[in-house]
Design an enzyme around this catalytic site. Structure first.
Site, PDB file in Angstrom:
ATOM      1  N   ASP A  81      12.793 -12.136  -3.872  1.00 49.22           N
ATOM      2  CA  ASP A  81      13.569 -10.911  -3.687  1.00 49.22           C
ATOM      3  C   ASP A  81      15.067 -11.196  -3.773  1.00 49.22           C
ATOM      4  O   ASP A  81      15.805 -10.544  -4.514  1.00 49.22           O
ATOM      5  CB  ASP A  81      13.222 -10.249  -2.353  1.00 49.22           C
ATOM      6  CG  ASP A  81      13.070 -11.237  -1.212  1.00 49.22           C
ATOM      7  OD1 ASP A  81      13.577 -12.361  -1.341  1.00 49.22           O
ATOM      8  OD2 ASP A  81      12.447 -10.886  -0.204  1.00 49.22           O
ATOM      9  N   ASP A 100      -3.902 -11.063  -4.789  1.00 50.36           N
ATOM     10  CA  ASP A 100      -3.941 -12.460  -5.214  1.00 50.36           C
ATOM     11  C   ASP A 100      -5.048 -13.237  -4.525  1.00 50.36           C
ATOM     12  O   ASP A 100      -5.342 -14.362  -4.907  1.00 50.36           O
ATOM     13  CB  ASP A 100      -2.588 -13.134  -4.952  1.00 50.36           C
ATOM     14  CG  ASP A 100      -1.732 -13.194  -6.201  1.00 50.36           C
ATOM     15  OD1 ASP A 100      -2.116 -12.563  -7.204  1.00 50.36           O
ATOM     16  OD2 ASP A 100      -0.692 -13.872  -6.188  1.00 50.36           O
TER      17      ASP A 100
END
Length: 697
Positions: A458, A153
């Protein structure tokens, strides 16, 4: 979606057995103790209600103190009750990968797509990411079935360069691992370990190759550019120049580079190499990118177009796999017909390297990463902790009964890839699904893929589906504060574990998830109990029962029972007394720092007063700080408002305790202040041990 998770590490019998499970011996004791302790909590709450409403005081100040303690004990009761979900049915698992080949032939092993995400070459050094990838490429698994996808990224050519160098080294490293059957297949860990290394020219050569690669990559990072001396190939040089210009803009196009192709590239022994594919997704100021969850969804789509393996492994860029048989252990569960229809993911346990002897910052997080997952596994499966987790690709596309169809058939889990990954058609489609606008008006992040809506993707994904450690206190609590804000986003969303969760995953599972989602509420009792009893002690005002009263023993039982059970949990998973002490001290510190500030920040943001930015935790290790950490020296790191409540609490507790001791030795009647003295003395003891670590040098 509906699906069951498994915590791998140590279930049913099958001929021959592939895995087994067994309940922990202390389960019966946990259940009995829960009944007794819950009765004590009810008695305590009854006392508060009686003092508040049946025998109210006329003083507003006294009423406020009693009400504050009542609220604190209500929060403590909720957090204790939610933690019991982990203790009702804990189990331990064990796998038998040696039995796999009696059931499955090598040619029938399923494909494995591995996702690694990185975002900043300066906070997440490329050599760390490279070591992670190399440990996964060297699995004891058919290499032609493995595809490594790296999401960058940061859009950095420095990271891309590091992986191109790693691909050259991997041609030698993979055969070396197979030949010597080494366990630690992260080169950095292997060469720095105390294991008995083979004394041979081959070992010296491979180590020298690694050191040369490391020096070359780190030199490029220091210079902040890739110069001609490192890339001699003219076409590669042109590509790097082109990408460098693209990455200097906030709006940059998608870059997908196939570094290794398993259909062509071979190692020095002649065996095929795994796929190694670099992806830097397109970004635009006008389109949200959803941080790590967005990056994972891009890899999910790109991999579907290129390889579409039915199994996906997600791995943090600063964590490596320390067991080359991990894919085989995974297959022990995925090959079980009794689990196939309900198994969504398998979470492997995390172990942290770089932790000092006494773990002064509680970086191991034994409760959330080792103890609690065994409890959730006995229910419907553990939560996804962001790394070391194997997903069925099908599980990320809706419930088994109501699958969510993707926008194009090439993204379907059932799609069969029949074109080379270097074909123009494949690359064109991969760029398309990785573009910054692709997700507009789609179900990605809500019903498909990894879930959006929280900084802790997550926890959110595993809930909806059914690291180098910090070496300063500031790094630790700042990282924890970000987690706490993300968990608040889940706690107060429409998918709150308390409401939606009880219907979706059951009462006990929802309690377990609630314990995490509302963990910042610890700041309420920790803050009140760090200040109220101490301030009243200074004025010799009793707010707890006298030592001669029966209620006194209730408080003592509740305190010793809670701490005693926590002590037992940690010792039974291999902890030490000193590590337990440091863990409970860090619980107190977090209550006065990250939990408190996360609660304030989330409240302000909800009111539109303040916003926050996502910040990466730096994985760059300062040598001096690392040395002090290794010596067990407590280091705050940098000045921060996070430490103001902690410092004030330390000062007030110290003066309150000294004042109480003075009154005791002066012959004053201190019977009604006994519990306040014990509590204040315990907190002072915690702070004293903290300062002793700070002054050790």
């Amino acid at each position: 979606m509906e699906g069951r998770g498994l915590r791998a590490g140590f279930t049913t019998d099958a001929p021959p057995p592939l895995h087994m499970s067994e309940p922990l011996r202390r389960t019966a004791f946990n259940r009995l103790f829960a009944v007794v302790y819950f009765s004590a909590i009810l008695a305590l709450l009854y006392r508060h209600v009686r003092n508040l409403f049946l025998h109210p005081t006329t003083s507003f100040l006294s009423f406020s103190i009693t009400l504050s303690l009542f609220i604190s004990d209500l929060v403590l009761a909720f957090m204790w009750a939610s933690a019991q979900a982990f203790r009702m049915s804990p189990i331990r698992r064990k796998e038998f990968p040696q039995n796999l080949k009696r059931i499955i032939k090598d040619k029938d092993f399923v494909g494995l797509d591995v996702f690694i995400c990185t975002a900043d070459p300066y906070k997440e050094p490329p050599m760390n990411v490279v070591n992670t990838a190399l440990s996964l490429m060297a699995y004891d698994y058919p290499t032609e079935e493995i595809s490594i996808y790296v999401s960058d990224d940061g859009g950095s050519v420095l990271t891309l360069f590091a992986f191109m160098e790693a691909a050259k080294f991997a041609r030698h490293w993979l055969p070396f691992c197979r030949e010597h059957n080494i366990m630690e297949r992260s080169p950095h860990v292997y060469f720095c370990s105390n294991y008995q290394h083979p004394s041979s020219p081959h070992f010296d050569k491979i180590k020298m190759m690694y050191e040369d690669m490391k020096v070359k990559v780190e030199h490029v990072i220091d210079k902040d550019e890739v110069t001609d001396e490192y890339i001699t190939d003219h076409q590669q040089r042109q590509a790097f120049n082109k990408w460098t210009k693209s990455f200097t803009r906030m709006d940059h196009p998608t870059v997908i580079q196939i570094i290794l192709d398993k259909s062509n590239d071979k190692d020095i022994s002649g065996r095929l190499m795994p796929n190694l594919i670099y992806v830097s997704r397109g970004k635009s100021k006008t389109s949200p990118h959803h941080f790590k969850a967005g990056a994972l969804n891009v890899l999910l789509r790109v991999s579907a177009v290129m390889t579409n393996a039915p199994i996906i492994l997600t791995q943090d860029c600063d964590m490596y796999s320390n067991d080359p048989q991990t894919p085989l252990r995974m297959l022990c569960y995925l090959s079980d017909p009794a689990l196939k229809s309900s198994l969504a993911f398998i979470q492997f346990p995390q172990r942290f390297h770089g932790v000092n002897k006494d773990d002064i910052y509680d970086n191991e997080y034994k409760l959330p990463f080792q103890i609690n997952p065994m409890g959730l596994d006995g229910l419907k499966g553990p939560n996804y902790v962001g790394s070391g987790c194997v997903f069925r690709r099908r599980a990320l596309f809706g419930d088994p009964s109501t699958p969510v169809a993707p926008e194009i058939p090439e993204l379907s889990p059932e799609h069969v890839v029949n074109k080379p990954i270097r074909s123009q058609e494949t690359l064109s489609l991969a760029h398309h699904v990785a573009s910054c606008n692709y997700e507009n008006e789609t179900k990605w992040g809500s019903k498909t893929g990894f879930r959006y809506g929280s900084l802790v993707e997550d926890f959110y994904t595993s809930y909806r589906l059914r690291w180098n450690v910090p070496i300063t206190l500031f790094d630790g609590v700042n990282q924890c504060k970000r987690w706490c804000i993300g968990l608040f986003e889940v706690a107060f969303s429409k998918y709150s574990p308390l409401t939606f969760g009880s219907q979706y995953v059951g009462v006990l599972m929802s309690l377990g998830y609630s314990h995490y989602a509302f963990c910042s509420f610890w700041c309420i009792p920790v803050t009140f109990y760090s200040f109220l009893p101490q301030l009243t002690l200074l004025n010799q005002v009793s707010i707890f029962p006298k030592i001669s009263e029966p209620w006194f023993f209730l408080y003592v039982f509740l305190f010793l029972g809670s701490y005693g059970q926590n002590f037992l949990d940690i010792i039974l998973v291999g902890g030490t007394v000193r590590r337990w002490w440091n863990a409970q001290r860090m619980w107190m510190i977090r209550g006065l720092t990250c939990n408190l500030f996360a609660s304030i920040e989330y409240l302000l943001r909800s009111l539109g007063i303040s916003t926050y930015d996502f910040c990466l935790t730096s994985k760059v290790v300062d040598d001096k700080q690392s040395k002090r950490y290794g010596q067990g020296i407590f280091e705050f790191g940098v000045p921060s408002p996070l430490f103001v409540p902690l410092t004030v609490a330390a000062i007030i507790n110290l003066f309150s305790f000294l004042s109480g001791l003075t009154g005791f030795f002066s012959g004053n009647n201190m019977e009604g202040l006994g519990l306040q003295m014990i509590l204040t003395g315990f907190i002072v003891l915690n702070f004293t041990s903290l300062w002793s670590h700070c002054l050790k040098e």
